[in-house]
Every structure is written in structure tokens, then in C-alpha cells.
Enzyme design. Structure first.
Site, short mmCIF file in Angstrom:
data_model
loop_
_atom_site.label_atom_id
_atom_site.label_comp_id
_atom_site.label_asym_id
_atom_site.label_seq_id
_atom_site.Cartn_x
_atom_site.Cartn_y
_atom_site.Cartn_z
N ARG A 292 -57.13 -6.92 -16.24
CA ARG A 292 -57.89 -6.47 -15.08
C ARG A 292 -59.38 -6.85 -15.14
NH1 ARG A 292 -56.16 -2.05 -12.28
NH2 ARG A 292 -54.98 -1.43 -14.12
N ARG A 329 -50.53 -1.87 -4.42
CA ARG A 329 -51.04 -0.89 -5.38
C ARG A 329 -51.30 0.49 -4.78
NH1 ARG A 329 -55.35 -1.39 -8.01
NH2 ARG A 329 -54.59 -0.44 -9.92
N TYR A 333 -49.22 3.54 -6.48
CA TYR A 333 -49.85 4.64 -7.18
C TYR A 333 -51.20 5.07 -6.63
CZ TYR A 333 -50.27 0.32 -10.02
OH TYR A 333 -50.39 -0.98 -10.43
N CYS A 360 -42.36 -3.23 7.85
CA CYS A 360 -41.54 -2.20 8.46
C CYS A 360 -41.25 -1.12 7.42
CB CYS A 360 -40.24 -2.80 8.97
SG CYS A 360 -40.56 -4.14 10.10
N GLU A 361 -42.27 -0.31 7.17
CA GLU A 361 -42.19 0.68 6.09
C GLU A 361 -43.42 1.57 6.27
OE1 GLU A 361 -40.43 1.59 3.17
OE2 GLU A 361 -42.12 2.98 3.11
#
Ligand code: PLP
Length: 433
Positions: A292, A329, A333, A360-361
Site C-alpha cells: 500500500r 474496498r 470493508y 446492479c447491486e
């Protein structure tokens, strides 16, 4: 702004010296943009800090799972970092980038026999072995090839997650690694030393991610060094390498602290050297595995706004032409991000909304509680910052949405070029028989 590669020029967001509206215009959206100078700067920060604090044997390894494509791995190679790989695809990327495989470290809590064979045949330098079954499989496959495979053993130092909230993977009950506390780490060490075709080079731990508290690394390294001393006393084995894993945090929002990586590494080095002296141990060659903190602040994502939905008395939505397919992401979480209207930085951001994608969610949310200018409308360019890590690498083709390209800005904004081209609908159907 949260990183010095971001500036406002007449109310327009510039990134790595480039006008983001021009980038969106030229390459289309959604678009991942990466800043080569920043990637190199972050690599050098780790390399210089590790070598000046721990000596010339120390090396950072870039954790490729944060973002892996050929151009990026080539940059990492040029900067002299080693590389963590976790799959056949990441190994293939390393090969395509002509990465020196002797400095590649193969991770995963469940390597298949096929994975192990492939990695050996590609000359991967080190296996970071997670468990006894893996050591046994590596030994057998190395014997078939008449080689002695170097390995590190991944151990869980058992740091209390209640003391250290950010720590998730160094716990005794983690799915990763072998626990010191239960005695299993001592057993696997004895077992690895008994394997003829395995060369135990040392130990590894990775305590968590988005860590700002260097106490976590101090505590983990202490526990690991005590274990190394125990193995010397009980088995006559002295580890050559100690890999402290990755995990240093980055700034996603203004309230995140600014971390001085070099100062942190120096602090860890002081403590490690003192502990080695107290235990009468030679200083092992130190590895760290940043992912990261190498690439996150070297990336942003650009979108084009579509529908702006006002539901009076309830909430507002700004939808964009990407979503959980290019950045899962928040959905996974609840990760926080800074969101900007790239062409309207001078307007007050007073319109509260949720930034949502086109999938579609209903969980397809990029960020909640965003503030946009009141004038936000279809056609605006929206920027999500600090997306260089775990966005492209976690992207998917859900809803058969083609993935965005990655554009690399180099030489202080002088050159811009595609590092990964945009997927087409033909790419999406290419595997269908
Ligand atoms: C994920 C991971 C890393 C990198 O972690 P960052 O938080 O991205 O720095 C390093 N080592 C191991 C073993 C990992 O699983």
C-alpha cells in the site's frame, strides 16, 4: 491536499503535474492514473531507510498484490526492490517485466502443487511457507528437481488485536502462518531443518495493514527475535533473514496521520539492534514488504458523473460510470476515501451525497457522506484519491463491465502513456467457448 502530487490550479485538480480534466478527456473514464515519480520516491524511501538503518543486507520487497502490471513491476525492479508474488498471474507479470526471480518471494496460505512447481520452474528465490503441509510439498517437489529450495517460515507472533486495532493477520487464530504461542512454530522449524531439499533461510511475520503505530513493528520484531534465539538454543539453528512484513498506513483522508517511514524504520532498527545485542544474536538480514505505502498515494481514479438523484427528506446520490468493479474496498470493508469534483474545487462543497457506481447491486457504493458542490451534475469529472493500492488489483468484471485502463504520468507530468489499455467488450467475451 492529502499528498503533494495533488494541486488545485484555478479550481481544477492537477495530479502529478497533469490536468485531470484533460486526462479524462483524452483517455476516457473510468480511468486509473498513476504517478511514476511518486512510486519511485516511495521505493527509494524504503530502500534508503532500510539500508541506512539496518545495513546493506536489508531489502524492501514490494507486495505485488497491492497493484501488479508489467510497467509497475519494471519500475520496482529498477528501484532495486525485491518482490512478493502470490499467484501464477503475479509470477507471469514478474517474468514479463524481466524481474530477477532470485529476489522474488512466493506467498499464500495455500499453495497448490501446481503453484509450487511453477514457481520453482520460474526460479522464484524464496517460498514463504505458511504451514507444515507446504514445507512437505516444497521438499518433495524440490527433490524431484534435484534442488534445495530456500524458504522462510511465516509465523504469527500473536499480537493482541485488542491492544492494536489495526492488527489482523498476526493473531494466533489467523488463517495465515504458524503460531509461536502454541508451540507449532518450533515444531515446523525442526521439521523444515530435517527436510533435505529445503534450505531454511529464516522467518517471516506480517502483522496487519494500514498500521500507523510503530509499536506494532517493535513488538512483533521483539517476539520474532526471541523466537530466533530460542531456536538457536534448542536446535542450534540461527536464522539468516528476518522478514517483518508490510503494513505501514497511508493517508486516505485529511484526518489520517502523516507517517514518517524513514523515522519509523530507524526506530524499529534501534530496537532490533538492541534486542539482538541482548540475545547475543547476529543482526539478521531484514526484509520489509510494503505494498500500500508504495503505490496508494501514487494513484487516483477519475470518473464521469451521471445521474444526480435528490430524494427530499432522505438522501442524495451522485452516480458515476464506474463503481465496485474498479474499487470494491468500500463495499468490502467500508474504506474511507477523499472524493473531489475535479473541475469545481473552488466551489464550496455543501451538497451531502453518496457516491455510487453503476452496478446492479445496492452495495455498489464508492463512498458515503461525501460533500459535493451544489452544482454537481451529469458530465462532471469526479476524482477519488489514493486509489493506487488494492483498486486495479481488486477490480472485477461483475456485470461484465470492462476494466478501466491505467495511465502512467512520468517525469513530473511531462509524459503520459498507457501502462494497461482499456478492456473492451471483446476482451470480456474472449474466453467464452
Ligand atoms: C498484504 C501483505 C503485505 C503488504 O501489506 P500492505 O499493507 O499493502 O503494506 C505484505 N506482506 C504480506 C505477507 C501481505 O499479506
Amino acid at each position: 491536499m492529502i499528498c503533494d502530487n495533488l494541486t488545485s490550479v484555478n479550481g481544477v485538480l492537477h495530479f502529478a503535474g497533469q490536468n485531470t480534466l484533460s486526462l479524462a478527456e483524452e483517455f476516457g473514464t473510468p480511468l486509473y492514473v498513476m504517478d511514476e515519480d511518486r512510486i519511485r520516491y516511495n521505493c527509494r524511501t524504503y530502500r534508503n531507510a532500510l539500508q541506512s538503518s539496518f545495513g546493506p543486507d536489508a531489502q524492501p520487497l514490494y507486495a505485488g498484490k497491492a497493484a501488479s502490471f508489467t510497467r509497475l513491476i519494471r519500475i520496482v525492479k529498477e528501484e532495486g526492490l525485491g518482490l512478493d508474488v502470490v499467484s501464477a498471474g503475479e509470477i507471469a507479470t514478474a517474468k514479463k517485466a524481466e524481474f530477477p526471480m532470485e529476489t522474488a518471494y512466493f506467498h499464500s496460505n495455500n499453495k497448490t502443487d501446481a503453484d509450487i512447481a511453477l514457481a520453482m520452474d520460474c526460479g522464484v528465490g524464496y517460498f514463504v511457507a505458511d504451514n507444515v503441509e507446504e514445507v512437505s510439498a516444497v521438499n518433495a517437489l524440490a527433490a524431484e528437481r534435484g534442488i534445495r529450495q530456500k524458504i522462510l517460515l511465516r509465523l504469527t507472533p500473536g499480537i493482541d488485536p485488542h491492544t492494536y486495532a489495526a492488527v489482523a493477520t498476526g493473531k494466533v487464530d489467523s488463517k495465515f502462518g504458524t503460531a509461536i504461542e502454541t508451540g507449532q512454530a518450533a515444531e515446523i522449524t525442526a521439521y523444515a531443518l530435517s527436510c533435505q531439499n529445503v534450505d531454511l533461510a529464516g522467518f517471516h511475520c506480517h502483522v496487519g495493514s494500514q498500521v500507523f503505530d510503530s509499536d506494532v513493528f517493535l513488538r512483533a520484531s521483539e517476539i520474532m527475535l526471541e523466537f530466533i534465539a530460542e531456536m538457536r538454543d534448542s536446535l542450534g539453528y540461527t536464522a539468516r533473514i528476518l522478514d517483518l512484513g508490510g503494513g505501514y498506513g497511508v493517508r486516505y483522508v485529511e484526518s489520517d496521520p502523516v507517517l514518517d517511514i524513514a523515522a519509523n524504520i530507524e526506530m524499529v532498527a534501534k530496537s532490533v539492534k538492541a534486542k539482538c545485542a541482548a540475545l547475543n544474536l547476529p543482526l539478521p538480514a531484514i526484509r520489509m514488504e510494503p505494498g500500500r505505502s508504495i503505490v496508494a498515494d501514487a494513484g487516483i481514479t477519475l470518473y464521469t458523473a451521471g445521474t444526480v438523484k435528490r430524494i427530499p427528506g432522505y438522501k442524495n446520490y451522485v452516480s458515476v460510470d464506474g463503481g465496485m468493479t474498479d474499487n470494491p474496498r468500500f463495499a468490502l470493508y467500508g474504506s474511507v476515501y477523499t472524493v473531489l469534483n475535479a473541475g469545481k474545487l473552488d466551489e464550496p462543497a455543501s451538497f451531502p451525497c453518496s457516491l455510487v457506481g453503476r452496478c446492479c447491486e445496492s452495495g455498489d457504493i464508492l463512498q458515503e457522506n461525501v460533500k459535493m458542490p451544489e452544482s454537481v451534475c451529469r458530465g462532471d469529472t469526479i476524482a477519488v484519491l489514493t486509489t493506487g493500492a488494492y483498486n486495479y488489483s481488486m477490480s472485477s468484471n461483475y456485470n461484465r463491465i470492462p476494466r478501466p485502463p491505467v495511465v502512467m504520468v512520468s517525469e513530473g507530468g511531462k509524459t503520459v502513456s498507457l501502462a494497461v489499455r482499456r478492456e473492451t467488450p471483446e476482451d470480456v467475451t474472449a474466453l467464452d467457448l
